[in-house]
Design a protein around this motif. Structure first.
Motif, PDB file in Angstrom:
ATOM      1  N   SER A 204      36.261  43.489  34.000  1.00  0.00           N
ATOM      2  CA  SER A 204      35.193  42.667  34.561  1.00  0.00           C
ATOM      3  C   SER A 204      35.719  41.251  34.710  1.00  0.00           C
ATOM      4  CB  SER A 204      33.941  42.712  33.684  1.00  0.00           C
ATOM      5  OG  SER A 204      34.220  42.304  32.363  1.00  0.00           O
ATOM      6  N   ASP A 205      34.966  40.422  35.399  1.00  0.00           N
ATOM      7  CA  ASP A 205      35.408  39.061  35.707  1.00  0.00           C
ATOM      8  C   ASP A 205      34.153  38.202  35.812  1.00  0.00           C
ATOM      9  OD1 ASP A 205      36.922  36.901  36.429  1.00  0.00           O
ATOM     10  OD2 ASP A 205      37.573  37.693  38.369  1.00  0.00           O
ATOM     11  N   LEU A 206      34.053  37.207  34.930  1.00  0.00           N
ATOM     12  CA  LEU A 206      32.816  36.431  34.780  1.00  0.00           C
ATOM     13  C   LEU A 206      33.168  34.969  34.567  1.00  0.00           C
ATOM     14  CD1 LEU A 206      29.748  36.020  33.878  1.00  0.00           C
ATOM     15  CD2 LEU A 206      30.529  36.629  31.578  1.00  0.00           C
TER      16      LEU A 206
ATOM     17  N   GLY B   6      36.143  35.174  46.814  1.00  0.00           N
ATOM     18  CA  GLY B   6      36.078  36.270  45.842  1.00  0.00           C
ATOM     19  C   GLY B   6      37.120  37.335  46.119  1.00  0.00           C
ATOM     20  N   HIS B   7      37.123  38.341  45.257  1.00  0.00           N
ATOM     21  CA  HIS B   7      38.137  39.393  45.307  1.00  0.00           C
ATOM     22  C   HIS B   7      37.568  40.673  44.728  1.00  0.00           C
ATOM     23  CE1 HIS B   7      38.698  38.787  40.941  1.00  0.00           C
ATOM     24  NE2 HIS B   7      38.536  37.496  41.221  1.00  0.00           N
ATOM     25  N   GLY B   8      38.166  41.785  45.085  1.00  0.00           N
ATOM     26  CA  GLY B   8      37.804  43.051  44.472  1.00  0.00           C
ATOM     27  C   GLY B   8      38.261  43.089  43.019  1.00  0.00           C
TER      28      GLY B   8
ATOM     29  N   VAL C 260      32.999  43.286  44.422  1.00  0.00           N
ATOM     30  CA  VAL C 260      33.660  41.995  44.647  1.00  0.00           C
ATOM     31  C   VAL C 260      33.078  40.901  43.764  1.00  0.00           C
ATOM     32  CG1 VAL C 260      34.354  42.449  47.039  1.00  0.00           C
ATOM     33  CG2 VAL C 260      32.082  41.487  46.585  1.00  0.00           C
ATOM     34  N   THR C 261      33.913  39.906  43.461  1.00  0.00           N
ATOM     35  CA  THR C 261      33.400  38.717  42.796  1.00  0.00           C
ATOM     36  C   THR C 261      32.882  37.753  43.860  1.00  0.00           C
ATOM     37  OG1 THR C 261      35.448  37.412  42.904  1.00  0.00           O
ATOM     38  CG2 THR C 261      35.198  38.902  41.027  1.00  0.00           C
ATOM     39  N   ILE C 262      31.902  36.956  43.462  1.00  0.00           N
ATOM     40  CA  ILE C 262      31.445  35.832  44.289  1.00  0.00           C
ATOM     41  C   ILE C 262      31.584  34.611  43.387  1.00  0.00           C
ATOM     42  CG2 ILE C 262      29.494  34.806  45.518  1.00  0.00           C
ATOM     43  CD1 ILE C 262      30.571  37.271  46.919  1.00  0.00           C
ATOM     44  N   GLU C 263      32.588  33.763  43.693  1.00  0.00           N
ATOM     45  CA  GLU C 263      32.935  32.698  42.747  1.00  0.00           C
ATOM     46  C   GLU C 263      33.258  31.368  43.427  1.00  0.00           C
ATOM     47  OE1 GLU C 263      36.790  33.204  40.741  1.00  0.00           O
ATOM     48  OE2 GLU C 263      36.886  35.209  41.563  1.00  0.00           O
ATOM     49  N   PRO C 264      32.252  30.743  44.036  1.00  0.00           N
ATOM     50  CA  PRO C 264      32.494  29.407  44.576  1.00  0.00           C
ATOM     51  C   PRO C 264      32.740  28.414  43.445  1.00  0.00           C
ATOM     52  CG  PRO C 264      30.145  29.893  44.614  1.00  0.00           C
ATOM     53  CD  PRO C 264      30.838  31.156  44.166  1.00  0.00           C
TER      54      PRO C 264
ATOM     55  N   VAL D 253      42.471  43.179  37.949  1.00  0.00           N
ATOM     56  CA  VAL D 253      41.454  42.121  38.020  1.00  0.00           C
ATOM     57  C   VAL D 253      41.422  41.482  39.406  1.00  0.00           C
ATOM     58  CG1 VAL D 253      42.832  40.186  37.124  1.00  0.00           C
ATOM     59  CG2 VAL D 253      40.376  40.254  36.710  1.00  0.00           C
ATOM     60  N   HIS D 254      42.510  41.559  40.143  1.00  0.00           N
ATOM     61  CA  HIS D 254      42.510  41.093  41.531  1.00  0.00           C
ATOM     62  C   HIS D 254      42.994  42.245  42.390  1.00  0.00           C
ATOM     63  CE1 HIS D 254      43.044  37.096  39.425  1.00  0.00           C
ATOM     64  NE2 HIS D 254      41.968  36.898  40.148  1.00  0.00           N
ATOM     65  N   GLU D 255      42.139  42.782  43.235  1.00  0.00           N
ATOM     66  CA  GLU D 255      42.539  43.866  44.122  1.00  0.00           C
ATOM     67  C   GLU D 255      41.708  43.796  45.396  1.00  0.00           C
ATOM     68  OE1 GLU D 255      41.778  47.185  41.336  1.00  0.00           O
ATOM     69  OE2 GLU D 255      39.984  47.674  42.486  1.00  0.00           O
TER      70      GLU D 255
ATOM     71  N   ILE E  74      31.000  29.242  39.244  1.00  0.00           N
ATOM     72  CA  ILE E  74      30.057  30.264  38.774  1.00  0.00           C
ATOM     73  C   ILE E  74      30.485  31.561  39.454  1.00  0.00           C
ATOM     74  CG2 ILE E  74      27.635  30.888  38.443  1.00  0.00           C
ATOM     75  CD1 ILE E  74      26.860  28.019  39.181  1.00  0.00           C
ATOM     76  N   GLU E  75      30.689  32.621  38.667  1.00  0.00           N
ATOM     77  CA  GLU E  75      31.248  33.874  39.209  1.00  0.00           C
ATOM     78  C   GLU E  75      30.438  35.077  38.746  1.00  0.00           C
ATOM     79  OE1 GLU E  75      35.129  34.933  37.595  1.00  0.00           O
ATOM     80  OE2 GLU E  75      35.609  36.067  39.401  1.00  0.00           O
ATOM     81  N   ASP E  76      29.999  35.855  39.723  1.00  0.00           N
ATOM     82  CA  ASP E  76      29.311  37.132  39.459  1.00  0.00           C
ATOM     83  C   ASP E  76      30.141  38.266  40.031  1.00  0.00           C
ATOM     84  OD1 ASP E  76      27.021  35.937  38.372  1.00  0.00           O
ATOM     85  OD2 ASP E  76      25.916  35.967  40.272  1.00  0.00           O
TER      86      ASP E  76
END
Ligand code: ZN
Ligand code: ZN
Length: 367
Positions: A232-234, A298-300, A325-329, A305-307, A341-343
């Motif tokens: 996961s990535d948060l 963002g990324h898959g 995917v992550t959404i991390e502006p 962790v990055h794909e 902030i990353e979801d």
């Protein structure tokens, strides 16, 4: 073989003729695990229309038989002989291969050169991204495992933030987060935890050091749990007590949060990567912070962790159901600090579901 494993193998086999090969040699560790279930750190797969074989050395024979019972096990390395010397010839004895694909984005030049010298009669075909494209679309088993990895990180962050105090170092908080992830069931951390306090928060991937976390400064925390091989990535940005520079902090924080909300609203099957990126980037630009958001949106995430897919500016390729995917502006201002902030979001048949549940209220009350 489970239905999921059989499906992955069948989908890869369908791709072989299009790639101009009759077999693929898989050596990238996450690809190897995705296809075969084998989690050992060394091994090779050979996949053709009629063959699904796994080669590994004596350290892993028991494990391979246990984790990948449906795959034909090729035992190599006796007496310390290399894969090129003993594994590769054994693979090629399993059936006729003329055009052998290999993962050009993972194999070193020296390795590929040694294979070609040893087996000059084969046509070696460098291929890229065949298995990565399959991995970008998660099946139900993967989604369930990813949900667990997300929940562990969410719970661990809440537990750590209940114990954080001004005067702790970045390194101490990172260790606290890592141990809470373990306590909540993580097999491992997904990557090195980022804790960046004050001006250090202007570096998106700051390595936590001895800097003491002060009250009222922005602290960027980027963390992830590994569970069942999936990650996961948060990211959350917090302030211990009220922000010292409240006007700027709230301006930056609200801009990042609005950008994230806009991008998450743009998610769904068919949405172009660049369009989702623009939903956040345009809003940050309009607020006057465009020069301070340097990375992609963002990324898959999955076994790595990055794909694929990567949400980057001006990329017209579309999201599809099953992407995660992550959404991390973020906004990073040198000398001041930063906010990210990353979801993690799952693309469904008709929209998207944000899997992350960690709160986005940045002020940590000090009692
Ligand atoms: Zn992250
Ligand atoms: Zn990320």
């Amino acid at each position: 073989m489970t239905d999921e494993s059989a499906g992955r193998l069948a989908r890869l086999r369908q791709c072989l003729p299009e790639a101009g090969i009759d077999a693929l040699l898989v050596c990238q560790p996450e690809n190897r695990r995705y296809l075969s279930g084998f989690s050992g750190s060394s091994g090779w797969l050979l996949v053709s229309a009629g063959t699904a074989a796994l080669a590994t050395d004596s350290r892993y024979w028991d494990q391979a038989e246990h984790e990948s019972p449906e795959w034909q096990l090729v035992k190599y390395g006796q007496g310390g002989r290399s894969f090129a010397e003993s594994g590769l010839p054994a693979f090629l004895a399993l059936g006729p291969v003329q055009r052998l694909g290999f993962e050009a984005d993972y194999v070193t030049y020296a390795e590929a050169h040694a294979w070609m010298e040893r087996l000059p009669g084969l046509t070696w075909v460098p291929v890229g991204g065949l298995v990565a494209r399959l991995r970008a679309i998660k099946d139900a088993v993967e989604l369930a495992t990813l949900r667990r990895a997300v929940a562990i990180a969410d719970e661990a962050l809440a537990a750590a933030l209940g114990q954080v105090r001004p005067g702790q170092s970045e390194r101490e908080l990172a260790w606290l987060i890592d141990s809470e992830m373990r306590a909540h069931g993580a097999d491992d951390v997904a990557f090195d935890t980022v804790v960046a306090a004050g001006p250090n928060a202007a570096q998106p991937h700051h390595h936590p050091g001895d800097r003491l976390i002060g009250a009222g400064e922005p602290v960027v925390i980027d963390m992830g749990a590994c569970a069942g091989g999936y990650r996961s990535d948060l990211t959350r940005t917090v302030c211990l007590g009220e922000p010292l520079d409240g006007e700027r902090f709230w301006s930056v924080y609200d801009t990042v949060l609005r950008a994230q909300t806009a991008a998450e609203a743009a998610l769904g099957p068919g949405a172009a990567f660049g369009l989702v990126d623009a939903a956040a980037r345009d809003l940050i630009g309009a607020a006057g912070y465009g020069d301070y958001f340097g990375h992609g949106l963002g990324h898959g995430v999955g076994l790595a962790v990055h794909e694929d897919p990567f949400l980057r500016q001006n990329d017209q390729r579309p999201l599809v159901a099953g992407n995660l995917v992550t959404i991390e502006p973020g906004i990073y201002i040198p000398g001041w600090g930063g906010v990210r902030i990353e979801d993690l979001a799952w693309i469904t048949e008709d929209g998207a579901e944000v899997l992350t549940t960690a709160p986005k209220r940045p002020i940590i009350r000090l009692s």
